[in-house]
Motif scaffolding. Sequence first.
Motif, PDB file in Angstrom:
ATOM      1  N   MET A  11     -16.192   7.426  37.481  1.00 21.08           N
ATOM      2  CA  MET A  11     -16.651   8.160  36.293  1.00 21.08           C
ATOM      3  C   MET A  11     -16.932   9.621  36.622  1.00 21.08           C
ATOM      4  O   MET A  11     -17.346   9.946  37.725  1.00 21.08           O
ATOM      5  N   SER A  12     -16.720  10.466  35.604  1.00 16.73           N
ATOM      6  CA  SER A  12     -17.081  11.869  35.774  1.00 16.73           C
ATOM      7  C   SER A  12     -18.598  12.000  35.622  1.00 16.73           C
ATOM      8  O   SER A  12     -19.267  11.079  35.171  1.00 16.73           O
ATOM      9  N   LYS A  13     -19.126  13.165  35.987  1.00  7.59           N
ATOM     10  CA  LYS A  13     -20.567  13.407  35.858  1.00  7.59           C
ATOM     11  C   LYS A  13     -21.008  13.239  34.409  1.00  7.59           C
ATOM     12  O   LYS A  13     -22.057  12.679  34.123  1.00  7.59           O
ATOM     13  N   GLN A  14     -20.174  13.752  33.492  1.00  4.66           N
ATOM     14  CA  GLN A  14     -20.509  13.669  32.066  1.00  4.66           C
ATOM     15  C   GLN A  14     -20.588  12.221  31.601  1.00  4.66           C
ATOM     16  O   GLN A  14     -21.513  11.837  30.892  1.00  4.66           O
ATOM     17  N   GLN A  15     -19.613  11.423  32.014  1.00  4.06           N
ATOM     18  CA  GLN A  15     -19.596  10.020  31.607  1.00  4.06           C
ATOM     19  C   GLN A  15     -20.826   9.292  32.131  1.00  4.06           C
ATOM     20  O   GLN A  15     -21.429   8.491  31.416  1.00  4.06           O
ATOM     21  N   ARG A  16     -21.221   9.586  33.355  1.00  4.25           N
ATOM     22  CA  ARG A  16     -22.429   8.954  33.927  1.00  4.25           C
ATOM     23  C   ARG A  16     -23.670   9.348  33.135  1.00  4.25           C
ATOM     24  O   ARG A  16     -24.534   8.523  32.848  1.00  4.25           O
TER      25      ARG A  16
END
Length: 103
Positions: A11-16
């Motif tokens: 996952m990207s930082k945003q998704q997390r």
Amino acid sequence: MIIKTSEWLRMSKQQRYYLLAGISYIQQQQKKRKFRNICRIYKTNVIGEGMYSITINQFRKFLYTLAKFLGDVNAIQKGTIGKRIVRRIAGKITGRLLGKLFK
């Protein structure tokens, strides 16, 4: 919601961030897209987000209307309502003449 470590690492930082906040990444992207479409429709910046979004021009119009109303109330309290009516009419006439002149 249980997530595997391998999924978490992909996952990207945003998704997390959205996952921890309880909002799915897809829902957040849909909100952003809707907000951008509103900006495109009004061709201006929008104050706030969500259900009660208003454009800067709508807010400005509200402030001017409020100021005009408060001026009327103030004139009534002072007893100079006649003067105010005459000045408002003169202002409208002047504005229309200048509008025609610079058309």
